[in-house]
Design a protein around this motif. Sequence first.
Motif, short mmCIF file in Angstrom:
data_model
loop_
_atom_site.label_atom_id
_atom_site.label_comp_id
_atom_site.label_asym_id
_atom_site.label_seq_id
_atom_site.Cartn_x
_atom_site.Cartn_y
_atom_site.Cartn_z
N ALA A 121 -31.51 26.22 3.38
CA ALA A 121 -30.19 26.82 3.18
C ALA A 121 -29.12 25.76 2.91
O ALA A 121 -29.13 24.69 3.48
CB ALA A 121 -29.81 27.65 4.40
N THR A 122 -28.18 26.11 2.04
CA THR A 122 -26.99 25.31 1.72
C THR A 122 -27.30 23.82 1.63
O THR A 122 -26.63 22.98 2.23
CB THR A 122 -25.87 25.53 2.74
N ALA A 123 -28.32 23.47 0.90
CA ALA A 123 -28.71 22.07 0.77
C ALA A 123 -28.21 21.46 -0.53
O ALA A 123 -28.34 20.27 -0.73
CB ALA A 123 -30.22 21.93 0.85
N MET A 124 -27.64 22.26 -1.40
CA MET A 124 -27.20 21.73 -2.69
C MET A 124 -25.97 22.50 -3.16
O MET A 124 -25.90 23.72 -3.03
CB MET A 124 -28.33 21.86 -3.72
N ARG A 125 -25.02 21.79 -3.69
CA ARG A 125 -23.82 22.43 -4.23
C ARG A 125 -23.92 22.47 -5.75
O ARG A 125 -24.14 21.46 -6.40
CB ARG A 125 -22.56 21.69 -3.82
N VAL A 126 -23.74 23.67 -6.31
CA VAL A 126 -23.78 23.86 -7.75
C VAL A 126 -22.37 24.07 -8.26
O VAL A 126 -21.65 24.95 -7.79
CB VAL A 126 -24.66 25.08 -8.12
N HIS A 127 -21.96 23.24 -9.21
CA HIS A 127 -20.66 23.37 -9.85
C HIS A 127 -20.88 23.96 -11.24
O HIS A 127 -21.49 23.33 -12.09
CB HIS A 127 -19.96 22.02 -9.95
N GLY A 128 -20.39 25.16 -11.45
CA GLY A 128 -20.61 25.83 -12.72
C GLY A 128 -19.38 25.83 -13.60
O GLY A 128 -18.31 25.41 -13.18
N VAL A 129 -19.55 26.32 -14.81
CA VAL A 129 -18.43 26.37 -15.74
C VAL A 129 -17.37 27.36 -15.28
O VAL A 129 -16.21 27.28 -15.69
CB VAL A 129 -18.90 26.74 -17.16
N THR A 130 -17.74 28.30 -14.42
CA THR A 130 -16.77 29.29 -13.95
C THR A 130 -16.55 29.23 -12.45
O THR A 130 -15.83 30.07 -11.91
CB THR A 130 -17.26 30.70 -14.32
N GLY A 131 -17.15 28.28 -11.75
CA GLY A 131 -16.97 28.18 -10.32
C GLY A 131 -18.02 27.27 -9.70
O GLY A 131 -18.79 26.61 -10.39
N SER A 132 -18.04 27.24 -8.37
CA SER A 132 -19.02 26.43 -7.66
C SER A 132 -19.54 27.19 -6.47
O SER A 132 -18.90 28.13 -5.98
CB SER A 132 -18.41 25.09 -7.23
N LEU A 155 -35.65 21.31 -6.07
CA LEU A 155 -34.98 22.09 -7.11
C LEU A 155 -34.04 23.12 -6.49
O LEU A 155 -34.34 23.68 -5.44
CB LEU A 155 -36.00 22.80 -8.00
N PRO A 156 -32.90 23.39 -7.14
CA PRO A 156 -31.99 24.42 -6.63
C PRO A 156 -32.52 25.82 -6.89
O PRO A 156 -33.25 26.06 -7.85
CB PRO A 156 -30.71 24.16 -7.44
N ILE A 157 -32.15 26.72 -6.01
CA ILE A 157 -32.43 28.15 -6.18
C ILE A 157 -31.15 28.80 -6.67
O ILE A 157 -30.10 28.69 -6.02
CB ILE A 157 -32.88 28.78 -4.86
N VAL A 158 -31.21 29.48 -7.82
CA VAL A 158 -30.01 30.02 -8.44
C VAL A 158 -30.17 31.52 -8.68
O VAL A 158 -31.29 32.05 -8.68
CB VAL A 158 -29.73 29.30 -9.79
N PRO A 159 -29.06 32.24 -8.87
CA PRO A 159 -29.13 33.69 -9.12
C PRO A 159 -29.84 34.00 -10.43
O PRO A 159 -29.97 33.16 -11.31
CB PRO A 159 -27.66 34.11 -9.18
N ASP A 160 -30.29 35.23 -10.54
CA ASP A 160 -31.01 35.68 -11.73
C ASP A 160 -30.02 36.05 -12.82
O ASP A 160 -29.57 37.19 -12.93
CB ASP A 160 -31.90 36.87 -11.39
N VAL A 161 -29.67 35.06 -13.67
CA VAL A 161 -28.82 35.32 -14.83
C VAL A 161 -29.55 34.90 -16.10
O VAL A 161 -28.93 34.60 -17.11
CB VAL A 161 -27.48 34.56 -14.72
#
Length: 353
Positions: A121-132, A155-161
């Motif tokens: 859990a919460t091991a990586m911060r993702v900074h996206g083009v529309t938020g983080s 590897l990061p776990i990201v939402p299904d987009v």
Amino acid sequence: MGESMAKSGFLVAAVLLSAAFPAVGAENQAPKLPSDAVIPTTAPPVSEGAPPVASPNIEEVHVEAPEPRYVAPTLRDSIGRIWAPVLINGQGPFRLVLDTGASKSALLPRVARALNIPMQATAMRVHGVTGSADVSTVTIQQLEVGELLMGTSTLPIVPDVFGGADGVLGNEALGDKRISIDFRRDRIQIMRSRSERPTAGLSKIPLKLTRGKLLSFKTKIGAVATTAVIDTGAQRTIGNQALRTALNRRARNVTQEEIIGVTLDVERGDNIRTPPITMGKATITGARVTFTDTAIFEHWQLTEEPAVLLGMDVLGTLDILIIDYKTQELHVRFRGPAAPIGRLRDTRIQDRE
């Protein structure tokens, strides 16, 4: 899609990502490190079917089927895609979006569950083009496709987009690889580059490899000199405001596009038809570009000069696309007269030879 209709979709090319594991006793604190990597947020939307059957040999994929399983061209009613059949810890294959604009691979939660790998859990911060956002991670032992082999990696776990895919195949292990994509035959090959020259019928476009394996080349859109970035993880082509200003594209015949990032925040841009785009010895006409100064342009230091991220709406109109990271070359074959023109989108490629 009608030009008069407001449209929304997963249009983002990439997200910025930095990662650090929390210190002991700081489980609830988000890591605060600068961004230094890039992963994508999107792939063309398709219906998600049954998972593909595992195969002992995935060095070359050639599927004859009404609906392509991995590589699909851009047509009038759909935008192309490039998915790679990937074995993870010897299981799969899982379909990962090939993204040349991503410096880090990423997986969906369902992949971790299928592999029975615990998520941190919460091991990586993702900074996206529309938020983080702070995201979970998984540690895999091996990732394999063709002649690409990655060892132990977090590897990061990201939402299904990703429109049906299982995650993203980034460029972290592509430095000496050659990727061959055949849109007609639903075929993708990833192999070690042997510095091959373009075969008959293919055109060569020299590339510049910068900013973490970012693939770019100099081109012209109309009369405007532009830096074009090859981004196979972007559904649509995105231009910065410097390009829009140089083109003097005013707000007429404009449709609104929604850009949905990996954090699920939404940003909007103006989708406008552009003048012809030069691509090697060919000219792309009828292309539409979504203009917005997303964070990705700032991260890549491309806000001051005209720049465009070429997405799959344009790249998917090719017949063959070969990316050679070792020689820093793009080899392409443009669609010929045998292509089903009636089914193509409005975008056209005209070879000047």
